[in-house]
Structure formats: structure tokens, C-alpha cells
Design an enzyme around this catalytic site. Sequence first.
Site, PDB file in Angstrom:
ATOM      1  CE  LYS A   1      -1.339   3.149   2.774  1.00 22.89           C
ATOM      2  NZ  LYS A   1      -1.432   4.347   2.029  1.00 22.89           N
TER       3      LYS A   1
ATOM      4  N   GLY B   1       3.495   4.660  13.052  1.00 17.75           N
ATOM      5  CA  GLY B   1       3.900   3.171  13.754  1.00 17.75           C
ATOM      6  C   GLY B   1       3.697   2.822  15.156  1.00 17.75           C
TER       7      GLY B   1
ATOM      8  CB  CYS C   1      13.541   8.341   7.579  1.00 16.68           C
ATOM      9  SG  CYS C   1      14.262   7.228   6.224  1.00 16.68           S
TER      10      CYS C   1
ATOM     11  N   GLY D   1       7.386   5.027   7.931  1.00 13.72           N
ATOM     12  CA  GLY D   1       6.581   6.269   7.923  1.00 13.72           C
ATOM     13  C   GLY D   1       7.002   6.939   9.184  1.00 13.72           C
ATOM     14  CB  SER D   2       5.238   9.536  11.057  1.00 13.83           C
ATOM     15  OG  SER D   2       4.098   8.998  11.343  1.00 13.83           O
ATOM     16  CB  THR D   3       8.033   8.041  15.429  1.00  9.71           C
ATOM     17  OG1 THR D   3       9.106   7.635  14.880  1.00  9.71           O
ATOM     18  CG2 THR D   3       8.029   7.044  17.049  1.00  9.71           C
TER      19      THR D   3
ATOM     20  CD  GLU E   1      11.329  12.532  10.850  1.00  7.31           C
ATOM     21  OE1 GLU E   1      10.275  11.965  11.049  1.00  7.31           O
ATOM     22  OE2 GLU E   1      12.056  11.558  10.259  1.00  7.31           O
TER      23      GLU E   1
ATOM     24  CD  GLU F   1      13.897   2.753   6.599  1.00  8.25           C
ATOM     25  OE1 GLU F   1      13.563   1.738   5.984  1.00  8.25           O
ATOM     26  OE2 GLU F   1      14.518   3.656   6.606  1.00  8.25           O
TER      27      GLU F   1
HETATM   28  P1  NDP Z   1       2.469   8.526   7.959  1.00  3.24           P
HETATM   29  O1  NDP Z   1       3.324   7.677   8.793  1.00  3.24           O
HETATM   30  O2  NDP Z   1       1.022   8.840   8.214  1.00  3.24           O
HETATM   31  O3  NDP Z   1       2.503   8.045   6.646  1.00  3.24           O
HETATM   32  C1  NDP Z   1       3.336   6.857   5.978  1.00  3.24           C
HETATM   33  C2  NDP Z   1       2.350   5.667   5.479  1.00  3.24           C
HETATM   34  O4  NDP Z   1       1.619   5.313   6.376  1.00  3.24           O
HETATM   35  C3  NDP Z   1       1.442   6.209   4.331  1.00  3.24           C
HETATM   36  O5  NDP Z   1       1.416   4.978   3.258  1.00  3.24           O
HETATM   37  C4  NDP Z   1       0.348   6.521   4.993  1.00  3.24           C
HETATM   38  O6  NDP Z   1      -0.996   6.362   4.141  1.00  3.24           O
HETATM   39  C5  NDP Z   1       0.457   5.202   6.008  1.00  3.24           C
HETATM   40  N1  NDP Z   1      -0.652   5.370   7.332  1.00  3.24           N
HETATM   41  C6  NDP Z   1      -1.212   6.685   7.686  1.00  3.24           C
HETATM   42  N2  NDP Z   1      -2.196   6.317   8.699  1.00  3.24           N
HETATM   43  C7  NDP Z   1      -1.934   4.963   8.715  1.00  3.24           C
HETATM   44  C8  NDP Z   1      -2.606   3.950   9.629  1.00  3.24           C
HETATM   45  N3  NDP Z   1      -3.427   4.479  10.615  1.00  3.24           N
HETATM   46  N4  NDP Z   1      -2.174   2.780   9.642  1.00  3.24           N
HETATM   47  C9  NDP Z   1      -1.702   2.285   8.784  1.00  3.24           C
HETATM   48  N5  NDP Z   1      -1.109   3.062   7.608  1.00  3.24           N
HETATM   49  C10 NDP Z   1      -1.327   4.374   7.557  1.00  3.24           C
HETATM   50  O7  NDP Z   1       3.443   9.844   7.587  1.00  3.24           O
HETATM   51  P2  NDP Z   1       2.852  11.399   6.821  1.00  3.24           P
HETATM   52  O8  NDP Z   1       2.678  11.152   5.453  1.00  3.24           O
HETATM   53  O9  NDP Z   1       1.343  11.826   7.760  1.00  3.24           O
HETATM   54  O10 NDP Z   1       3.884  12.302   7.353  1.00  3.24           O
HETATM   55  C11 NDP Z   1       4.043  12.928   8.507  1.00  3.24           C
HETATM   56  C12 NDP Z   1       5.401  12.808   9.141  1.00  3.24           C
HETATM   57  O11 NDP Z   1       5.846  11.406   9.434  1.00  3.24           O
HETATM   58  C13 NDP Z   1       6.424  13.660   8.321  1.00  3.24           C
HETATM   59  O12 NDP Z   1       6.382  14.907   8.689  1.00  3.24           O
HETATM   60  C14 NDP Z   1       7.659  12.927   8.786  1.00  3.24           C
HETATM   61  O13 NDP Z   1       8.110  13.633   9.915  1.00  3.24           O
HETATM   62  C15 NDP Z   1       7.303  11.626   8.950  1.00  3.24           C
HETATM   63  N6  NDP Z   1       7.695  10.633   7.866  1.00  3.24           N
HETATM   64  C16 NDP Z   1       8.948   9.770   7.740  1.00  3.24           C
HETATM   65  C17 NDP Z   1       9.061   9.047   7.064  1.00  3.24           C
HETATM   66  C18 NDP Z   1      10.165   7.999   6.996  1.00  3.24           C
HETATM   67  O14 NDP Z   1      10.669   7.725   5.972  1.00  3.24           O
HETATM   68  N7  NDP Z   1      10.808   7.845   8.107  1.00  3.24           N
HETATM   69  C19 NDP Z   1       8.120   9.189   5.962  1.00  3.24           C
HETATM   70  C20 NDP Z   1       7.061   9.695   5.870  1.00  3.24           C
HETATM   71  C21 NDP Z   1       6.868  10.609   6.829  1.00  3.24           C
HETATM   72  P3  NDP Z   1      -1.511   7.702   3.499  1.00  3.24           P
HETATM   73  O15 NDP Z   1      -0.388   8.517   2.983  1.00  3.24           O
HETATM   74  O16 NDP Z   1      -2.406   7.519   2.392  1.00  3.24           O
HETATM   75  O17 NDP Z   1      -2.026   8.417   4.687  1.00  3.24           O
END
Ligand code: NDP
Length: 499
Positions: free
Chosen positions: A188, A246, A297, A241-243, A395, A263
Site C-alpha cells: 500500500k 508506527g 528519514c 513512515g512516521s513514528t 523530526e 522504519e
Molecule cells: P505517515 O506515517 O502517516 O504515512 C506513512 C504511510 O503510512 C503512508 O502510506 C500512509 O498512508 C500510511 N498510514 C497513515 N495512517 C495509517 C494508519 N492508521 N494505518 C496504517 N497506515 C497508515 O506519515 P505522513 O505522511 O503523515 O507524514 C507525517 C510525518 O511523518 C512527516 O512529517 C515525517 O516527519 C514523518 N515521515 C517519516 C518517513 C520516514 O521515511 N521515516 C516517511 C514519511 C513521513 P497515507 O499517505 O495514504 O495516509
Amino acid sequence: MDTTSRVLKLPEAPREFALWIDGRPVAAEDREIYTRHSPAHDVPVTRIPMGTAEDLDTAVAAARRAFDDRRWSGLSGADRAAVLLRAADGIRARAEELAYWETLENGKPIAQARAEVGGCPGMYEYAAGVARSLHGDSFNNLGDGMMGLVTREPIGVVGIITPWNFPFLILNERVPYILAAGCTMVAKPSEFTSATSLILGEVLAEAGVPEGVFNVVPGLGPVVGQAMAEHTDIDMLSFTGSTRTGRGLLSAAGSNFKKLGLELGGKNPQIVFADADLEDAADGVAFGIGFNAGQCCVSGSRLIVERSVAAEFADMVAAKLARVRVGDPLDETTQVGAVTTEAQNDTILRYIAQGRDEGAELVAGGAPVDLGRGQFIAPTIFAGVTREMAIAREEIFGPVLTVMPFDSLDEAIAIANDTDYGLAASVWTKNLDTALTVTRRVQAGRFWVNTTLAGGPELPIGGFKQSGWGREAGVYGVEEYTQVKSVHIELDKRDPWIS
Ligand code: NDP
């Protein structure tokens, strides 16, 4: 034609995509469509059907069938390797297309997108080698009557949730290794950047990945992502994605105690000693914070620099960043493109305002770059930053660098470790003892000495502390998607229990 400043054209109409389930495209039909606008050009570029929880069920069922009937895991490592090698060629053949759509959805410079796509075939080639060499262990020391084997088995159906910052790269830091392990999967992507994940479905099918082994359900995180975390037929979830998100997945994944690979975020130190090659280090620090508009990240967002050179070095970094070409990502000479999402743009500008309010000294940048369309932010440096400030702790995920001076090796290490995160770190010095001491004592899953953001298929990636669990890539990245089974083999006759 001046090939040094070639600017690619925008598409005439947004490209339509379908879901990718069970080896074929599934048309949008009456599903909601998300129209993605290029964050650099404000025009629609892709139309992505938003998958539903039912679509996820269909995709997971396909992945389950494909796993259970052993159409992939039952192949020899050599046969899986042959498919992986064809997949590498398939990505090469479509590299320009992949880079173009990545740039349009994400806003990253086309030259950078090409480099990222260009790095992916090597992951498949490396994983092909691991598919052939993956093995378990044997115990020949259990006495004449007993032999022990430890076998590695694929973990099963894997769910992959990826973010928008490196949509294709992050996916491909996982997919070939998961394939090498013999697993099947459902991915996804972030709703903002689904195009290249969906194109990958076609590439893998053409390479010979059997139906159902690789599926993509684009959709919203709280809908498809959440359903994936809760799904009892998914055996492992790889989340990037975000902590914050996660952390939310921990309880959802408890539905069937699926294994989690996480991660997450980072607040990564760049530790610069006075004896470093300062010119080289300044370029590296500028790259570490400017690359991908800081939406990385592993970006080096905390500059921790020896006090005797701190002011001079901050000026050197500022001078470098002043020369960075922020601009249209379809221009091949651009180095920093658009900020990917509106929400992220707001977040970065809010942190810059907060840095000023908290009393940090703005050395460079600090404002949007007006190109007449799109959202761009000038690489920004704050000096006079204390450890308590939000800009030093949280972050930001943008091109914002904080500068903190240190007076001793111990202090440098203490500042570097004064964070909840532990994803990556860089140290710049010509002194071997210093480099190795810092490398050993700073808590981070990835380390760079006199360089930054280097990577490749061989070395594992992942974080310490609240930056996550598990490792991707390298041999570790394949083993992560296996579980071990121990086998005791009686070679003689058992001692009877009932004589
Ligand atoms: P998220 O953690 O929300 O998004 C990462 C992924 O998780 C996307 O595919 C998102 O889908 C999905 N997601 C969101 N909510 C859920 C859920 N409840 N259950 C399962 N999957 C979910 O990051 P954001 O895009 O909101 O970014 C916010 C902050 O996160 C940034 O400002 C940054 O600090 C951090 N970030 C860190 C990353 C890294 O590589 N470590 C990458 C991206 C963000 P969808 O986009 O469709 O909501």
C-alpha cells in the site's frame, strides 16, 4: 538543443491507473478516484483509484493462495533468481518512465529520480544472489544418534506500507528481498505517490513473478493501511513512515501477532570535528539536509560541530546551500524540488517560525521560494540552537538544519545521543580513533564516516531506539522475511519411554 538544461514537458492529461491484484490491473469502476496534482506545478498528473478494505481482502486472499500453493516459495532459489534478474532488466527498460512519474507525483528533481530508479535493478540482482545462497544450519555435534537441522522458511504473506518521500526506492528496498525469501505480498503506497508502485506490478508480471505474488492496493492510510495492520491473514507488516503512525500499528498488529518491521523517523546527527576536511564536510552537510528537500528519514538535520570552527563552518554550509538550484523538478539541472505535500509544507514553515520564536538565530533561508507555482522552501540553517528547542528534538522532515557546538568528544557523543531517535549518523574527521570511537558510541542503525547518505543493496538499513525495529536490505533484509525451524533427526532407535 541545450542538453545541459533540458526541461521535460508536463503530461497533457493525468494518467489513469488501476489497482494491481492477482497479476492483473483491476479497473477503478465506481471506486473513489484521488487526483494527484504535481506539488511543483499545481496541475493534475495522475488519477488513482482508492482501494477499499474489501479490495485489500481480495489482494490478501490472492497473496495467501499464491503462498499456500507454493507457486513461488516452492521454486528453487535458482529459479527465483532468474525471475529477479529479469525484473532488474525490466526496471532498466522502463527507468525513464518510472523516474518521470515519480517526479511528477513527488516533486523531486528528475535527475535524482533517475538516480533512485537506477539504483533499484542492483537490489534485484543482489537479492537474486541471496535467493541462491540462503541457507540454514546443521548440528553434527549432537551425538551419533541425533542430527540437528535449522531451516529457513519464508514467513508468508507480507504487507508493505510505504511513504511518499521515496516511493519507488523504499518499495524496492523491500520487494526483491521479500521475493528472494519466497514470500508473497500486498503493498500500500502513500495515496500521494502510488504511480510507480503500480507500474512495478506490470514490470514484475512481465519478468515472470507468478500471479498473486505481488499485489498493490492504493488507498488511504487509515482505511487500507489500518486494515492491513489488523488483517489476520498477513504474517508480517513492513511499515515505513512516521513514528506516530508506527506506534499506532503496534496494537493493530496484535490481532494475530504478526511480525512487524518498522522504519520510522530520525533526527540524525552530522558530527564535524575541526580536523575534518571542512570543504568536503560542508558539501556533505549541505547535501545531507538539502537532498529530497530534507524529506528523508536519514537526512542529517542536526549539525554538531567543534566550537573552534563552528561559526566558520556554518558559514561554509550556508554558502554551499545558497548555490543549490531550487527549482522546477522537470528541469534536469534542478537539485532541490518541491515539498511533496501541502501538509508537509505547512509543517516545515511552522517549525521555521517556531525556531525563530524560541530564539534560534537564522543563518540562511527561512522562507518559501516563490516560483509562481508549486511549493518550495529555501534550505534553512539555524545557529544558537539549544538541545531543548523543538527544532533540535523533533523530526521536521524538511530542509532545516540546526547547529550546535561542542567542546569535547564526550560532549559531541552526548549531544548526538540526546534524542529519542537512532536511525543514522555521520562523523567527519581525519582522526581514525575519533571516527571509530564516535561510530561505536553513537546509537544509530546506519553510520557514515566522511560521507553521508551513501547506500546500496549490500548493507542493511534500519534504526535503533524509536526509529524502529528490524532491518531491510542486504542478507539481513532477506533473513528478516524468513523464520527458522529447528529439526531433530533420530538416526538410531529412540530410548523407549515404555519398555
Ligand atoms: P505517515 O506515517 O502517516 O504515512 C506513512 C504511510 O503510512 C503512508 O502510506 C500512509 O498512508 C500510511 N498510514 C497513515 N495512517 C495509517 C494508519 N492508521 N494505518 C496504517 N497506515 C497508515 O506519515 P505522513 O505522511 O503523515 O507524514 C507525517 C510525518 O511523518 C512527516 O512529517 C515525517 O516527519 C514523518 N515521515 C517519516 C518517513 C520516514 O521515511 N521515516 C516517511 C514519511 C513521513 P497515507 O499517505 O495514504 O495516509
